[in-house]
Design a protein around this motif. Structure first.
Motif, PDB file in Angstrom:
ATOM      1  N   GLY A  13      12.160  -7.550  -3.655  1.00 19.53           N
ATOM      2  CA  GLY A  13      13.169  -7.140  -2.689  1.00 19.53           C
ATOM      3  C   GLY A  13      13.124  -5.644  -2.465  1.00 19.53           C
ATOM      4  N   VAL A  14      14.119  -5.160  -1.733  1.00 21.58           N
ATOM      5  CA  VAL A  14      14.169  -3.745  -1.344  1.00 21.58           C
ATOM      6  C   VAL A  14      15.460  -3.138  -1.876  1.00 21.58           C
ATOM      7  CG1 VAL A  14      14.334  -2.171   0.620  1.00 21.58           C
ATOM      8  CG2 VAL A  14      12.775  -4.132   0.717  1.00 21.58           C
ATOM      9  N   LEU A  15      15.343  -1.931  -2.434  1.00 17.00           N
ATOM     10  CA  LEU A  15      16.517  -1.183  -2.874  1.00 17.00           C
ATOM     11  C   LEU A  15      16.350   0.258  -2.409  1.00 17.00           C
ATOM     12  CD1 LEU A  15      19.166  -1.207  -4.553  1.00 17.00           C
ATOM     13  CD2 LEU A  15      17.780  -0.521  -6.525  1.00 17.00           C
ATOM     14  N   ASP A  16      17.326   0.772  -1.691  1.00 13.07           N
ATOM     15  CA  ASP A  16      17.279   2.145  -1.161  1.00 13.07           C
ATOM     16  C   ASP A  16      15.982   2.395  -0.394  1.00 13.07           C
ATOM     17  OD1 ASP A  16      19.728   2.620  -2.387  1.00 13.07           O
ATOM     18  OD2 ASP A  16      18.786   3.284  -4.249  1.00 13.07           O
ATOM     19  N   GLY A  17      15.554   1.406   0.380  1.00  6.53           N
ATOM     20  CA  GLY A  17      14.376   1.564   1.223  1.00  6.53           C
ATOM     21  C   GLY A  17      13.050   1.428   0.493  1.00  6.53           C
ATOM     22  N   VAL A  18      13.078   1.158  -0.807  1.00  6.06           N
ATOM     23  CA  VAL A  18      11.839   1.057  -1.591  1.00  6.06           C
ATOM     24  C   VAL A  18      11.570  -0.410  -1.924  1.00  6.06           C
ATOM     25  CG1 VAL A  18      10.723   1.690  -3.774  1.00  6.06           C
ATOM     26  CG2 VAL A  18      12.172   3.355  -2.565  1.00  6.06           C
ATOM     27  N   ALA A  19      10.325  -0.845  -1.643  1.00  5.87           N
ATOM     28  CA  ALA A  19       9.943  -2.221  -1.966  1.00  5.87           C
ATOM     29  C   ALA A  19       9.615  -2.334  -3.447  1.00  5.87           C
ATOM     30  CB  ALA A  19       8.739  -2.645  -1.126  1.00  5.87           C
ATOM     31  N   HIS A  20      10.044  -3.432  -4.067  1.00  5.06           N
ATOM     32  CA  HIS A  20       9.819  -3.673  -5.494  1.00  5.06           C
ATOM     33  C   HIS A  20       9.074  -4.998  -5.671  1.00  5.06           C
ATOM     34  CE1 HIS A  20      12.942  -0.611  -5.704  1.00  5.06           C
ATOM     35  NE2 HIS A  20      12.714  -0.479  -6.984  1.00  5.06           N
ATOM     36  N   PHE A  21       8.107  -4.976  -6.586  1.00  5.01           N
ATOM     37  CA  PHE A  21       7.275  -6.147  -6.855  1.00  5.01           C
ATOM     38  C   PHE A  21       7.210  -6.388  -8.361  1.00  5.01           C
ATOM     39  CE2 PHE A  21       5.779  -4.291  -2.908  1.00  5.01           C
ATOM     40  CZ  PHE A  21       5.441  -5.367  -2.108  1.00  5.01           C
ATOM     41  N   ALA A  22       6.983  -7.654  -8.745  1.00 13.76           N
ATOM     42  CA  ALA A  22       6.597  -7.976 -10.124  1.00 13.76           C
ATOM     43  C   ALA A  22       5.124  -8.347 -10.109  1.00 13.76           C
ATOM     44  CB  ALA A  22       7.428  -9.152 -10.646  1.00 13.76           C
TER      45      ALA A  22
ATOM     46  N   TRP B 232       8.962   0.389 -14.612  1.00 22.05           N
ATOM     47  CA  TRP B 232       8.369   0.375 -13.267  1.00 22.05           C
ATOM     48  C   TRP B 232       7.135   1.279 -13.216  1.00 22.05           C
ATOM     49  CZ3 TRP B 232       9.976  -3.268 -10.134  1.00 22.05           C
ATOM     50  CH2 TRP B 232      11.283  -3.741 -10.247  1.00 22.05           C
ATOM     51  N   LEU B 233       6.100   0.798 -12.526  1.00 19.60           N
ATOM     52  CA  LEU B 233       4.886   1.582 -12.308  1.00 19.60           C
ATOM     53  C   LEU B 233       4.710   1.843 -10.824  1.00 19.60           C
ATOM     54  CD1 LEU B 233       2.393  -0.277 -14.679  1.00 19.60           C
ATOM     55  CD2 LEU B 233       3.785   1.745 -15.176  1.00 19.60           C
ATOM     56  N   SER B 234       3.873   2.849 -10.532  1.00 17.81           N
ATOM     57  CA  SER B 234       3.589   3.171  -9.127  1.00 17.81           C
ATOM     58  C   SER B 234       2.417   2.331  -8.629  1.00 17.81           C
ATOM     59  CB  SER B 234       3.228   4.648  -9.011  1.00 17.81           C
ATOM     60  OG  SER B 234       1.962   4.865  -9.608  1.00 17.81           O
TER      61      SER B 234
ATOM     62  N   ARG C  30       0.821  -1.220   0.000  1.00 19.40           N
ATOM     63  CA  ARG C  30       0.000   0.000   0.000  1.00 19.40           C
ATOM     64  C   ARG C  30       0.852   1.266   0.000  1.00 19.40           C
ATOM     65  NH1 ARG C  30      -2.159   0.195   4.556  1.00 19.40           N
ATOM     66  NH2 ARG C  30      -1.727  -1.826   5.456  1.00 19.40           N
ATOM     67  N   ASP C  31       2.173   1.111   0.133  1.00 18.75           N
ATOM     68  CA  ASP C  31       3.067   2.277   0.223  1.00 18.75           C
ATOM     69  C   ASP C  31       3.136   2.975  -1.144  1.00 18.75           C
ATOM     70  OD1 ASP C  31       5.263   4.017   0.299  1.00 18.75           O
ATOM     71  OD2 ASP C  31       6.298   2.754   1.768  1.00 18.75           O
ATOM     72  N   PRO C  32       2.832   4.283  -1.213  1.00 20.12           N
ATOM     73  CA  PRO C  32       2.861   4.986  -2.509  1.00 20.12           C
ATOM     74  C   PRO C  32       4.232   4.977  -3.184  1.00 20.12           C
ATOM     75  CG  PRO C  32       1.972   6.406  -0.763  1.00 20.12           C
ATOM     76  CD  PRO C  32       2.427   5.148  -0.098  1.00 20.12           C
ATOM     77  N   SER C  33       5.304   4.756  -2.409  1.00 19.96           N
ATOM     78  CA  SER C  33       6.639   4.779  -3.022  1.00 19.96           C
ATOM     79  C   SER C  33       7.041   3.416  -3.597  1.00 19.96           C
ATOM     80  CB  SER C  33       7.681   5.238  -2.000  1.00 19.96           C
ATOM     81  OG  SER C  33       7.848   4.256  -1.003  1.00 19.96           O
ATOM     82  N   SER C  34       6.268   2.362  -3.305  1.00 14.04           N
ATOM     83  CA  SER C  34       6.622   1.031  -3.826  1.00 14.04           C
ATOM     84  C   SER C  34       6.520   1.021  -5.351  1.00 14.04           C
ATOM     85  CB  SER C  34       5.706  -0.035  -3.231  1.00 14.04           C
ATOM     86  OG  SER C  34       5.948  -0.173  -1.850  1.00 14.04           O
ATOM     87  N   ARG C  35       7.315   0.126  -5.978  1.00 15.63           N
ATOM     88  CA  ARG C  35       7.369   0.077  -7.445  1.00 15.63           C
ATOM     89  C   ARG C  35       6.984  -1.319  -7.936  1.00 15.63           C
ATOM     90  NH1 ARG C  35      12.997   1.961  -9.340  1.00 15.63           N
ATOM     91  NH2 ARG C  35      12.017   3.087 -11.054  1.00 15.63           N
TER      92      ARG C  35
END
Ligand SMILES: [Zn+2]
Length: 308
Positions: A75-84, A56-58, A30-35
């Protein structure tokens, strides 16, 4: 010197502790910064302007889509969660996302030729994981439907509760050497139709070491007996989820006897012919390009950097 091949070099912290924490995963989704990286029929979204980048999309972009598949936590990069996220069920995902012509879904091999190495590593993880979910919807123990858990790093059977984990299939790929010659072949099918020669390769059997697989494959496909085997490097190969384990081996015999069910041709090639092929300057011989570990196994030997 360690080589980071195409499809390796993934910079993410795969964050095993966080993916086991449902509250953390829920907040990350739900985090707006996740990608989010969409894949459609295992083709990946890319943005092709001056350079090719992963698309990448928001969270806001993805929330508008009507897809049933759960995002897979990468995984996480620079504090940002990434999903496929698998968007294959959308009829025209580009239209539904309202993306301009710089965006498209690209074949992973084609995209990997132009992406930075670190992005090819992310692509490999994404394609292999989304592909695994697409092909493991039912339990291999009892046949009942399975559902993803822990951010997509396990699927659990609703009936017998068996946990199924993403699989990686090891493949031995080997350049066999005899004096100043190396053994290259064309497998039936794709390589034969391109006229390209490459290092021989095969899946490692159950109950078999890497060295034993190298010797067995070469004996079966080329009739050559191999002695010493030395590991060189490895490459994730997400078609669908292999790990290519690259080795050099020393031939004890030279006579070739081809298994025509597997191989269209197998031959010894001298070092000068191989060097010119690596420069695309040999009309008689074509070898794989730098996207493939075979290229690097061949180049290491051609450059005199192999001691086996
Ligand atoms: Zn089951």
């Amino acid at each position: 010197m360690e080589i980071t091949h195409t499809f390796a070099g993934n910079p993410f912290d795969r964050s095993d502790a966080q993916r086991r924490d449902p509250a953390w995963l829920d907040a990350a989704l739900r985090d707006p910064s996740s990608r989010f990286l969409p894949l459609s029929h295992l083709n990946v979204l890319v943005h092709d302007a001056d350079e090719l980048r992963l698309g990448w999309l928001s969270r806001a972009d993805v929330a508008r889509l009507d897809v049933a598949a759960s995002p897979v936590f990468l995984g996480v990069l620079d504090g940002v969660a990434h999903f496929a996220i698998d968007v294959s069920e959308l009829g025209d995902a580009l239209h539904e996302l309202n993306l301009d012509e710089a965006w498209r879904f690209d074949d992973a091999r084609a995209a990997a030729m132009r992406l930075e190495t670190s992005e090819t590593g992310i692509l490999a993880q994404s394609r292999a994981q989304v592909g695994w979910h697409r092909s493991h919807r039912c339990c291999s123990a009892c046949g009942a439907p399975t559902t993803p858990a822990r951010g997509g790093h396990v699927r659990i059977c609703g009936a017998c509760k068996t946990e199924h984990f993403p699989r990686t299939d090891p493949v031995a790929i080997m350049l066999i050497l005899d004096g100043d010659r190396c053994l290259l072949g064309q497998s039936q099918g794709r390589l034969a139709s391109t006229g390209m020669y490459s290092a021989l390769a095969g899946f490692i059997d159950q109950g078999e070491s890497i060295e034993e697989a190298v010797r067995r494959e070469i004996r079966e496909e080329a009739g050559v007996i191999v002695g010493a085997v030395r590991y060189h490097s490895s490459q994730p190969w997400p078609f669908p989820s292999s790990l290519m384990i690259g080795c050099h081996g020393r031939a004890l015999t030279a006579k070739i006897s081809i298994d025509t069910a597997e191989m269209a041709d197998v031959r010894w090639f001298g070092r000068d012919a191989v060097r010119s092929a690596l420069r695309n300057a040999n009309p008689e011989l074509r070898v794989p390009g730098p996207i493939a570990i075979a290229h690097h196994l061949i180049k290491a030997w051609a450059d005199g950097d192999v001691d086996v």
